[in-house]
Design an enzyme around this catalytic site. Structure first.
Site, short mmCIF file in Angstrom:
data_model
loop_
_atom_site.label_atom_id
_atom_site.label_comp_id
_atom_site.label_asym_id
_atom_site.label_seq_id
_atom_site.Cartn_x
_atom_site.Cartn_y
_atom_site.Cartn_z
N GLY A 66 8.03 7.79 -5.94
CA GLY A 66 9.73 7.17 -6.00
C GLY A 66 10.07 8.67 -5.57
O GLY A 66 10.25 9.46 -5.59
N CYS A 93 1.99 10.49 -6.15
CA CYS A 93 2.80 11.95 -5.82
C CYS A 93 4.14 11.71 -6.90
O CYS A 93 3.89 12.17 -7.98
CB CYS A 93 4.19 11.18 -4.48
SG CYS A 93 5.41 12.26 -3.80
N TYR A 94 4.93 11.03 -6.70
CA TYR A 94 5.88 10.78 -7.30
C TYR A 94 5.34 9.93 -9.56
O TYR A 94 5.71 10.85 -10.27
CB TYR A 94 6.87 9.67 -7.95
CG TYR A 94 7.87 9.61 -9.50
CD1 TYR A 94 9.50 10.70 -9.60
CD2 TYR A 94 7.58 8.51 -10.16
CE1 TYR A 94 9.95 10.36 -9.96
CE2 TYR A 94 8.58 8.75 -11.79
CZ TYR A 94 10.07 9.77 -11.50
OH TYR A 94 10.67 9.75 -13.09
N HIS A 185 0.03 10.80 0.09
CA HIS A 185 -0.11 8.80 -0.38
C HIS A 185 -1.02 8.61 0.56
O HIS A 185 -1.00 7.99 1.50
CB HIS A 185 1.72 8.86 0.66
CG HIS A 185 2.71 8.89 -0.51
ND1 HIS A 185 3.01 8.25 -0.70
CD2 HIS A 185 3.68 9.75 -0.49
CE1 HIS A 185 4.32 8.42 -1.49
NE2 HIS A 185 4.54 9.60 -0.89
N GLU A 187 -1.45 5.20 0.95
CA GLU A 187 -1.76 4.01 0.92
C GLU A 187 -0.94 3.96 2.93
O GLU A 187 -0.55 3.08 3.43
CB GLU A 187 -0.21 3.14 0.35
CG GLU A 187 0.94 3.93 0.00
CD GLU A 187 1.58 5.13 -0.87
OE1 GLU A 187 0.35 5.84 -0.93
OE2 GLU A 187 2.35 5.23 -1.45
N ASP A 244 4.96 -21.76 6.52
CA ASP A 244 4.67 -21.96 4.58
C ASP A 244 5.02 -23.04 3.98
O ASP A 244 4.18 -23.23 3.30
CB ASP A 244 5.96 -20.90 4.21
CG ASP A 244 6.33 -19.32 4.91
OD1 ASP A 244 4.32 -19.38 5.48
OD2 ASP A 244 6.88 -19.13 4.20
N LYS A 400 2.66 -12.59 3.96
CA LYS A 400 2.33 -13.48 5.26
C LYS A 400 1.53 -13.81 6.19
O LYS A 400 0.96 -15.12 5.94
CB LYS A 400 3.53 -13.63 6.13
CG LYS A 400 3.73 -14.88 7.58
CD LYS A 400 4.66 -15.60 6.50
CE LYS A 400 5.19 -16.45 7.51
NZ LYS A 400 6.69 -17.94 7.44
N1 GLN Z 1 10.91 12.53 -5.71
C1 GLN Z 1 9.30 13.04 -6.08
C2 GLN Z 1 9.47 14.38 -4.82
O1 GLN Z 1 10.52 15.09 -3.55
C3 GLN Z 1 8.78 12.29 -5.69
C4 GLN Z 1 8.60 11.55 -4.28
C5 GLN Z 1 7.14 10.94 -3.49
O2 GLN Z 1 6.99 9.77 -4.67
N2 GLN Z 1 7.14 10.92 -2.52
O3 GLN Z 1 8.81 15.15 -5.57
#
Ligand code: GLN
Length: 544
Positions: A66, A93-94, A185, A187, A244, A400
């Site tokens: 986030g 991450c966040y 990340h 993902e 769809d 989709k």
């Molecule tokens: N904002 C947080 C940071 O800068 C998390 C970033 C993120 O989740 N990509 O570390």
């Protein structure tokens, strides 16, 4: 708007589900995508979701990334009840910073520099073993990072399971509970082995069944629809011939046969032979109970003199409702009289897809209100306000490409399943300025040539959307030694994965030349053909 349980809530009751709690990262939906590619069902909800109000028990929870800093005033935080559910948790991450911050706010600080891009990750071994998250993977891999904050200390009870050049705590795990954190990340496709890592979490650690397939989903949905609609209930829908609505209609047909009523309104701005084709596909090939209403005269009449694109859209939308409602009333009356069917039309079916649902669920920030979803855009209030017809949305949990796979599972022919999207207001928004019958005919013929040549060249599936538009300013040309003034045909073909950004398709030159040749020769009233190379942004995919 009241929406029924079909499609919305049922998948997580029959499929093992990983719940993704969204903290507003632009990558959150990629987590659900990756899991589904692994045949593990996954659903996303805002990070503010009250755990006590969940209608199902997930097999595991992922806290997304986030844009906020956990220590900021007003930063979003997860309901602490997630930790009492007793299911594995993975913070990304966040999400990891949130886990650490919960244990002690001093665990998370602003880093001295942002880390954005690739980083080399090293999995740590303890007694010759890497953590279960990294089982079966290479010990070193390139991963993708995007953060400014970092962990200052290991949260209590955790140990390091991987490090990177810049992050001492690139991956952490709790000693006793199944709680994990990743600074990178997994993902995004730039992270090597990212999907394998998510598989280790979802399948290895959460023990999810990998049974999310469109064949299973189809069977489940058919049963759900039957349960919801009951023995006699009837369902009404508008169809367009697009992927769809066709897939949704076929699903309804399989579930309740002729108690499903599809209505196609010919608005006069459909493609060449489209109405006949939809009849063939839906009614003859797929056996769907279809009523076609021809409104083309009234639509074209009403479009006379209208130049403004918004006005065109509004008019077509409004007129569509008039036609649809009138037909709905007839069908309802007929349905009420038929003793073999007898049930009232209680439901209105709509082919809403998951990206629209996600769009309305996405966490938009502490102060932003969460937008409510309405894809109904201009359908009669009676049909969607919960007082008249109840809404049924059988594709609500699908992306989709999953809709396409479901279409195949339902036996819909490949060409239909792979069709490019087509706008509701049809070629009216592909004719710049006023729409006249003459221009509609020109647009239709040019478009038909364009698409046929694209198919002949074997390029259709490489292109996301293609069409021919009419620019009514006239350009000069010479034909048979005579000076002529004709319309300009604008060809547009783009590639995109999300329709948010797009690039013009890179055609082989000879294909474009063949298309140009055929259009100027075969379509009367055209003197020039141009190819639009504008990307999106700044261009849009449609002309108006
Ligand atoms: N904002 C947080 C940071 O800068 C998390 C970033 C993120 O989740 N990509 O570390």
């Amino acid at each position: 708007m009241s929406s029924t349980e079909v499609g919305e809530a049922m998948a997580h009751q029959t499929f093992d589900t990983i719940l993704v709690l969204d903290f507003g990262s632009q990558y959150t939906h990629l987590i659900t995508r990756r899991l589904r590619e692994l045949n593990v069902f996954s659903e996303m909800l805002p990070c503010t979701q009250k755990i006590g109000e969940l209608k199902f028990k997930p097999k595991g929870i992922i806290l997304s990334g986030g844009p906020y800093s956990v220590y900021e005033e007003g930063a979003p935080h997860v309901d602490p009840a997630v930790f009492d559910l007793g299911v594995p948790i993975l913070g990304i991450c966040y999400g990891m910073q949130e886990l650490a911050w919960r244990i002690n706010p001093e665990n998370v600080i602003a880093g001295t520099h942002r880390e954005y891009g690739h980083s080399n990750l090293k999995a740590q071994s303890v007694n010759g073993h890497v953590d279960r998250l990294f089982e079966g993977l290479e010990n070193t891999m390139r991963v993708w990072m995007s953060h400014g904050d970092k962990l200052a200390h290991l949260p209590e009870g955790f140990h390091t399971v991987a490090t990177s050049d810049n992050s001492e705590y690139a991956a952490i795990a709790h000693g006793k509970k199944h709680i994990y954190g990743l600074q990178f990340h997994p993902e995004v496709t730039h992270s090597e082995n990212g999907t394998a890592l998510l598989r280790n979490f979802a399948v290895g650690i959460c023990e999810c069944n990998q049974n999310w397939t469109m064949e299973r989903f189809m069977e489940e949905q058919i049963a759900n629809i039957r349960r919801t609609v009951g023995e006699k209930g009837q369902v009404l829908a508008a169809v367009s011939g697009g992927v769809d609505s066709t897939v949704a209609a076929k699903l309804m047909k399989e579930a309740i046969g002729d108690r499903f009523w599809a209505v196609l309104v010919n608005n006069g701005v459909m493609r060449l032979n489209e109405c006949e084709q939809v009849k063939k596909d839906l009614s003859e090939a797929l056996g769907i109970n279809l009523t076609v209403i021809d409104g083309s005269k009234e639509f074209l009449e009403g479009l006379k003199g209208v130049e403004d694109p918004e006005k065109k859209r509004k008019f077509i939308g409004g007129k569509f409702i008039d036609f649809f409602e009138a037909e709905a009333i007839k069908i309802e009356e007929a349905a009420a009289k038929d003793p073999t069917k007898a049930g009232k039309i209680e439901f209105f079916m709509q082919g809403t897809l998951y990206p629209d649902v996600i769009e309305s669920l996405s966490f938009k920030g502490p102060s932003a209100t969460i937008k409510t979803h309405h894809n109904v855009g201009g359908l009669p209030a009676r049909m969607t306000n919960g007082q008249g017809l109840k809404l049924i949305e059988p594709l609500r949990s699908l992306y989709k490409d999953e809709v396409r796979a479901l279409g195949r599972a339902l036996g819909i022919r490949e060409e239909l399943v792979m069709r490019h999207p087509f706008p509701g207001p049809g070629i009216a928004v592909r004719i710049l300025g006023e729409v006249t019958e003459e221009k509609v005919n020109i647009a239709r013929q040019a478009d038909h040539i364009f698409i046929s040549e694209i198919r002949k060249a074997g390029l259709y599936d490489q292109i996301s959307q293609a069409y021919a538009a009419v620019d009514p300013s006239r350009a000069v040309g010479v034909m048979g030694d005579k000076r002529v003034y004709g319309y300009i045909i604008i060809l547009r073909a783009v590639t995109t994965t999300d329709y948010m950004t797009a690039e013009a398709f890179n055609f082989p030159w000879e294909v474009l030349q063949r298309i140009m040749n055929r259009i100027v020769n075969e379509v009367h009233g055209v003197s020039r053909v141009v190819y639009d190379i504008t990307s999106k942004p700044p261009g849009t995919i449609e002309m108006e």
